[in-house]
Motif scaffolding. Structure first.
Motif, PDB file in Angstrom:
ATOM      1  N   SER A  51      66.548 -72.954  15.776  1.00 57.36           N
ATOM      2  CA  SER A  51      66.694 -73.692  17.031  1.00 57.36           C
ATOM      3  C   SER A  51      65.541 -73.335  17.929  1.00 57.36           C
ATOM      4  N   GLY A  52      65.274 -74.236  18.823  1.00 62.59           N
ATOM      5  CA  GLY A  52      64.199 -73.989  19.772  1.00 62.59           C
ATOM      6  C   GLY A  52      64.257 -75.011  20.871  1.00 62.59           C
ATOM      7  N   SER A  53      63.281 -74.933  21.759  1.00 57.58           N
ATOM      8  CA  SER A  53      63.244 -75.888  22.857  1.00 57.58           C
ATOM      9  C   SER A  53      61.905 -75.827  23.561  1.00 57.58           C
ATOM     10  N   ILE A  54      61.640 -76.889  24.309  1.00 57.88           N
ATOM     11  CA  ILE A  54      60.599 -76.812  25.314  1.00 57.88           C
ATOM     12  C   ILE A  54      61.255 -76.127  26.500  1.00 57.88           C
ATOM     13  N   ARG A  55      60.512 -75.193  27.109  1.00 56.24           N
ATOM     14  CA  ARG A  55      61.134 -74.343  28.129  1.00 56.24           C
ATOM     15  C   ARG A  55      60.858 -74.863  29.542  1.00 56.24           C
ATOM     16  N   ILE A  56      61.635 -74.323  30.445  1.00 57.19           N
ATOM     17  CA  ILE A  56      61.334 -74.488  31.861  1.00 57.19           C
ATOM     18  C   ILE A  56      60.159 -73.557  32.175  1.00 57.19           C
TER      19      ILE A  56
ATOM     20  N   PHE B 271      69.718 -58.782  17.593  1.00 57.84           N
ATOM     21  CA  PHE B 271      70.985 -58.047  17.537  1.00 57.84           C
ATOM     22  C   PHE B 271      72.026 -58.766  18.381  1.00 57.84           C
ATOM     23  N   ARG B 272      73.133 -59.144  17.782  1.00 57.66           N
ATOM     24  CA  ARG B 272      74.186 -59.810  18.553  1.00 57.66           C
ATOM     25  C   ARG B 272      75.534 -59.218  18.164  1.00 57.66           C
ATOM     26  N   ASP B 273      76.235 -58.708  19.165  1.00 57.67           N
ATOM     27  CA  ASP B 273      77.512 -58.045  18.897  1.00 57.67           C
ATOM     28  C   ASP B 273      78.630 -59.078  18.942  1.00 57.67           C
TER      29      ASP B 273
ATOM     30  N   THR C  43      67.234 -61.443  11.055  1.00 54.24           N
ATOM     31  CA  THR C  43      65.793 -61.609  11.231  1.00 54.24           C
ATOM     32  C   THR C  43      65.440 -63.055  11.509  1.00 54.24           C
ATOM     33  N   GLN C  44      64.611 -63.242  12.519  1.00 48.80           N
ATOM     34  CA  GLN C  44      64.118 -64.585  12.840  1.00 48.80           C
ATOM     35  C   GLN C  44      62.606 -64.575  12.793  1.00 48.80           C
ATOM     36  N   LEU C  45      62.046 -65.709  12.396  1.00 48.64           N
ATOM     37  CA  LEU C  45      60.644 -65.938  12.717  1.00 48.64           C
ATOM     38  C   LEU C  45      60.671 -66.463  14.146  1.00 48.64           C
ATOM     39  N   ASP C  46      60.200 -65.655  15.080  1.00 51.10           N
ATOM     40  CA  ASP C  46      60.232 -66.063  16.479  1.00 51.10           C
ATOM     41  C   ASP C  46      58.841 -66.605  16.810  1.00 51.10           C
ATOM     42  N   LEU C  47      58.770 -67.820  17.315  1.00 49.55           N
ATOM     43  CA  LEU C  47      57.422 -68.289  17.670  1.00 49.55           C
ATOM     44  C   LEU C  47      57.423 -69.097  18.951  1.00 49.55           C
TER      45      LEU C  47
ATOM     46  N   PRO D 259      70.196 -63.258  27.622  1.00 51.88           N
ATOM     47  CA  PRO D 259      71.347 -64.106  27.312  1.00 51.88           C
ATOM     48  C   PRO D 259      71.062 -65.131  26.215  1.00 51.88           C
ATOM     49  N   GLU D 260      71.682 -64.948  25.074  1.00 51.62           N
ATOM     50  CA  GLU D 260      71.656 -65.976  24.031  1.00 51.62           C
ATOM     51  C   GLU D 260      73.099 -66.382  23.773  1.00 51.62           C
ATOM     52  N   GLY D 261      73.982 -65.972  24.637  1.00 55.86           N
ATOM     53  CA  GLY D 261      75.370 -66.385  24.495  1.00 55.86           C
ATOM     54  C   GLY D 261      76.239 -65.421  23.722  1.00 55.86           C
TER      55      GLY D 261
ATOM     56  N   GLN E 274      68.922 -59.816  21.888  1.00 60.43           N
ATOM     57  CA  GLN E 274      69.594 -60.861  21.093  1.00 60.43           C
ATOM     58  C   GLN E 274      68.544 -61.764  20.494  1.00 60.43           C
ATOM     59  N   SER E 275      67.405 -61.854  21.159  1.00 59.60           N
ATOM     60  CA  SER E 275      66.195 -62.463  20.615  1.00 59.60           C
ATOM     61  C   SER E 275      65.092 -62.087  21.604  1.00 59.60           C
ATOM     62  N   PRO E 276      63.836 -62.187  21.205  1.00 64.19           N
ATOM     63  CA  PRO E 276      62.770 -61.832  22.166  1.00 64.19           C
ATOM     64  C   PRO E 276      62.463 -62.991  23.116  1.00 64.19           C
ATOM     65  N   GLN E 277      63.448 -63.785  23.463  1.00 63.97           N
ATOM     66  CA  GLN E 277      63.211 -65.035  24.193  1.00 63.97           C
ATOM     67  C   GLN E 277      62.356 -64.864  25.443  1.00 63.97           C
ATOM     68  N   GLN E 278      62.808 -64.003  26.374  1.00 60.31           N
ATOM     69  CA  GLN E 278      62.042 -63.889  27.621  1.00 60.31           C
ATOM     70  C   GLN E 278      60.683 -63.255  27.357  1.00 60.31           C
TER      71      GLN E 278
ATOM     72  N   GLY F 284      58.981 -73.387  21.909  1.00 64.19           N
ATOM     73  CA  GLY F 284      58.928 -72.687  20.621  1.00 64.19           C
ATOM     74  C   GLY F 284      60.168 -72.941  19.807  1.00 64.19           C
ATOM     75  N   ILE F 285      60.307 -72.103  18.815  1.00 61.98           N
ATOM     76  CA  ILE F 285      61.435 -72.259  17.891  1.00 61.98           C
ATOM     77  C   ILE F 285      61.656 -70.917  17.209  1.00 61.98           C
ATOM     78  N   ALA F 286      62.832 -70.710  16.671  1.00 66.19           N
ATOM     79  CA  ALA F 286      63.108 -69.445  15.996  1.00 66.19           C
ATOM     80  C   ALA F 286      63.891 -69.685  14.708  1.00 66.19           C
ATOM     81  N   PRO F 287      63.184 -69.900  13.610  1.00 63.99           N
ATOM     82  CA  PRO F 287      63.865 -70.077  12.322  1.00 63.99           C
ATOM     83  C   PRO F 287      64.462 -68.765  11.800  1.00 63.99           C
TER      84      PRO F 287
ATOM     85  N   SER G  43      73.882 -75.091  26.344  1.00 67.24           N
ATOM     86  CA  SER G  43      74.101 -75.383  24.919  1.00 67.24           C
ATOM     87  C   SER G  43      73.157 -74.534  24.083  1.00 67.24           C
ATOM     88  N   HIS G  44      71.914 -74.399  24.528  1.00 67.69           N
ATOM     89  CA  HIS G  44      70.958 -73.587  23.771  1.00 67.69           C
ATOM     90  C   HIS G  44      70.806 -72.237  24.471  1.00 67.69           C
ATOM     91  N   HIS G  45      69.984 -72.127  25.452  1.00 62.18           N
ATOM     92  CA  HIS G  45      69.954 -70.956  26.330  1.00 62.18           C
ATOM     93  C   HIS G  45      69.390 -71.405  27.669  1.00 62.18           C
ATOM     94  N   PRO G  46      69.525 -70.569  28.705  1.00 66.91           N
ATOM     95  CA  PRO G  46      69.234 -71.058  30.062  1.00 66.91           C
ATOM     96  C   PRO G  46      67.766 -71.399  30.316  1.00 66.91           C
TER      97      PRO G  46
HETATM   98  N1  ASP Z   1      65.529 -67.604  21.138  1.00 64.49           N
HETATM   99  C1  ASP Z   1      66.245 -68.708  20.588  1.00 64.49           C
HETATM  100  C2  ASP Z   1      67.299 -68.237  19.626  1.00 64.49           C
HETATM  101  O1  ASP Z   1      67.282 -67.085  19.225  1.00 64.49           O
HETATM  102  C3  ASP Z   1      65.394 -69.651  19.837  1.00 64.49           C
HETATM  103  C4  ASP Z   1      64.324 -70.281  20.675  1.00 64.49           C
HETATM  104  O2  ASP Z   1      64.647 -70.966  21.634  1.00 64.49           O
HETATM  105  O3  ASP Z   1      63.153 -70.113  20.316  1.00 64.49           O
HETATM  106  O4  ASP Z   1      68.168 -69.001  19.222  1.00 64.49           O
END
Ligand code: ASP
Length: 603
Positions: free
Chosen positions: A503-508, A226-228, A240-244, A180-182, A202-206, A548-551, A456-459
């Motif tokens: 966007s990014g966040s400190i996670r649970i 990928f987001r439809d 494409t994101q730099l996922d980190l 879920p990225e919304g 939608q992103s490699p978040q998990q 992390g963050i994903a530019p 607002s960001h993701h769960p």
């Molecule tokens: N996965 C998030 C996004 O695609 C970014 C992140 O929290 O690292 O927006």
């Protein structure tokens, strides 16, 4: 090799050198038997001269002279010849190779070309759908080649930078499960398990969070997401994101690394861009109050003022009914626009209406400020204007623009108006990159259409320090006020020139807290078990604190390349309606393929 030199690299130093070049034929001019043509390869363009006159001394064979006459645009040729200084007066300072030319001794045709559907040049102005249909020709244009090169440099810089800092590049699956990225998922039917589907990430978040639980500590990936979504201008269904992601860090560590990455990268790949360092920080609340946007363009001021209290003193119907309905009156000062004519003000008003507002209230302080031209219906005395202009910082010669509406909506309209006025006043310097971090986003936002709280960001985003108790309050019904909307989070964005770049966040990282967030989001127990079992279980096996963050890469390269469209920096993009005009997809598939997948299409 079919060549000994690159067309675009030849300079005066190479005069009298014999070279073999290979490339595409560009412009060709026939000057009474002497043929000039532009030969182009990836490195650039050089002028080649075919002079059959034996006295010219180029040794051009009759056969090659004949071939030169046949050559047409985009034919692929190999030319052997000698570099020479151009005759005095015929230099072309607009070309990197403009001091020299190549006197051809022979030419071989490597391949012919049909007449291209558009001229291969940067200023050809071809229609975009034609460009996408023949993308391989469009990409031959020097500006598009530069964009591909720039993108390569950006990604290479990122890889080297992160490698130096101990990050591991790790690939994660494309066939996965809903994340879920919304947005809506793209689904891929499984043949081996009829009736079931993979979702494209939608992103490699998990996955990146699971890598932190795996002890990877520092991960990155140049990741396709990928987001439809319904396509808005400048969105792509895959991007494409730099996922980190990093373990054992707090927000400051992620922001510092991000700032260092961006400043170093831009100084290296786009040194002509001006940066303001250090990047300013704004809380979400501050950004909304001052700029009516969580991604403000900070190249200019045009700051907002909330004047609801002053507006309440008027008998202006629009203001009063808005205030009664709980709305706000806000606006900003357009410096120097008091001279705007009624027609010009009407244009601003139309812009406001197109943006969705009911209209625009305006006040022009002309002369020494005493001549006040105000919206019909405002009719306020000079004393009130004195207080309004003092509050908003308006002076003689300025125009005040005000909008009225529900708090969230009025911000959207004002942000559009602010950017519009900045454009009219030419306030945004294209060579400046005004980065800023926006922090302290709310954890949840109310989704009016679905009548529920969304992240607002993701769960997986952590609440701000000390705010976990507010979650408990909301869940137990003993809420001390404000509800979920008042809980702040450890989410942050990097914005630049009015765009969100990351966007990014400190996670649970604890199961119990994650479950509370899911509960506020309204997920049922079964839902949670079905969709999030993997991450909740992982959190029970010693998950480290992480964030992390994903530019986004596409928008960043577009900004650095100075183009307004991300399609210009993606080799094979889709149209705004998600079509690929080159491959003509999406497309129907053979009935057997559907049968194998146990899919029936209702049409
Ligand atoms: N996965 C998030 C996004 O695609 C970014 C992140 O929290 O690292 O927006």
């Amino acid at each position: 090799m079919l060549r000994s030199a690159d067309c675009g690299s030849l300079r005066l130093d190479n005069a009298d050198v014999e070279v073999t070049l290979a490339g595409w034929v560009g412009r060709r001019r026939d000057h009474g038997g002497i043929i000039f043509l532009d030969l182009r390869d990836r490195s650039g363009v050089v002028q080649v001269v075919f002079n059959p006159d034996p006295l010219a001394g180029s040794g051009l064979s009759l056969e090659s002279a004949r071939i030169a006459e046949e050559l047409r645009q985009e034919w692929v040729v190999q030319v052997k010849g000698r570099v020479r200084r151009r005759p005095a007066g015929s230099e072309n300072p607009a070309m990197d190779t403009g001091d020299i030319e190549v006197m051809a001794g022979s030419v071989t045709v490597l391949n012919r070309s049909l007449t291209p559907p558009f001229y291969i040049a940067d200023d050809a102005g071809a229609d975009e759908s034609l460009r996408l249909r023949y993308r391989y020709l469009d990409l031959r244009r020097p500006a598009m080649q530069q964009n591909l090169i720039l993108r390569h440099r950006v990604v290479k810089y990122i890889r080297d930078f992160l490698d130096d800092r101990g990050f591991l590049e790790i690939e994660t699956p494309i066939l996965i499960k809903s994340t879920p990225e919304g947005a809506r998922d793209f689904l891929v039917p499984s043949r081996l398990h009829p009736g079931t589907f993979y979702a494209l990430p939608q992103s490699p978040q998990q996955l990146k969070q699971l890598l932190m639980v795996s002890g990877v500590e520092r991960y990155f990936q140049i990741a396709r997401c990928f987001r439809d979504e319904d396509m808005r201008a400048d969105r792509q269904p895959e991007f494409t994101q730099l996922d980190l992601e990093m373990s054992f860090v707090d927000q400051e560590d992620v922001l510092a690394l991000t700032e260092e990455l961006y400043t170093g990268m831009i100084e290296s790949v786009a040194p002509h861009k001006r940066l303001r360092k250090p990047f300013p920080r704004l809380t979400h609340a501050e950004a909304m109050a001052r700029y009516a946007s969580d991604k403000p363009d900070l190249r200019f001021g045009l700051e907002m003022t909330d004047v609801t209290e002053l507006a309440a003193e008027t008998d202006f119907r629009v203001f009063l009914s808005t205030i009664e309905a709980g709305g706000r009156i806000k606006g900003f000062v357009a410096p120097g626009l008091a001279g705007y004519t009624t027609a010009q003000v009407r244009e601003l008003d139309s812009f406001a209406r197109e943006a969705g507002a009911g209209g625009l209230a305006h006040i022009r302080y002309r002369g020494d400020g005493a001549e006040i031209l105000q919206s019909a219906g405002l009719r306020m005395p000079p004393e009130w204007h004195g207080r309004l202009s003092a509050r908003m910082g308006a002076g003689a010669g300025d125009m005040i623009l005000l909008m009225a509406g529900p708090p969230a909506r009025v911000n959207v309209w004002l942000n559009a108006m602010r950017n519009h006025v900045a454009g009219l006043l030419n306030l945004a310097d294209p060579d400046e990159l005004a980065f800023a971090f926006v922090t302290d986003f709310p954890l949840f936002e109310w989704n009016e259409d679905a009548n529920r709280w969304d992240s607002s960001h993701h769960p997986f985003t952590s609440p701000a320090d000390g705010e976990e108790g507010l979650l408990d309050g909301c869940l137990s019904g003993g809420d001390s006020g404000g509800g979920p909307g008042a809980i702040r989070s450890k989410a942050y964005d990097l914005v630049c020139n009015g765009s969100e770049l990351a966007s990014g966040s400190i996670r649970i990282h604890r199961r119990e807290l994650q479950e509370k967030v899911f509960a506020i989001l309204g997920y049922s127990r079964e839902d949670v078990g079905e969709r999030f079992r993997q991450i909740l279980e992982a959190f029970e096996y010693g998950a480290p604190p992480h964030g992390g963050i994903a530019p986004g890469i596409d928008r960043l390269v577009a900004i650095l390349a100075g183009t307004s469209s991300i399609r210009d920096v993606i080799a094979f993009p889709k149209t705004q309606s998600g079509s690929d005009l080159l491959f003509n997809s999406p497309a129907a598939v053979a009935p057997e393929q559907l049968r194998e997948l146990s899919i029936r299409v209702d049409s």
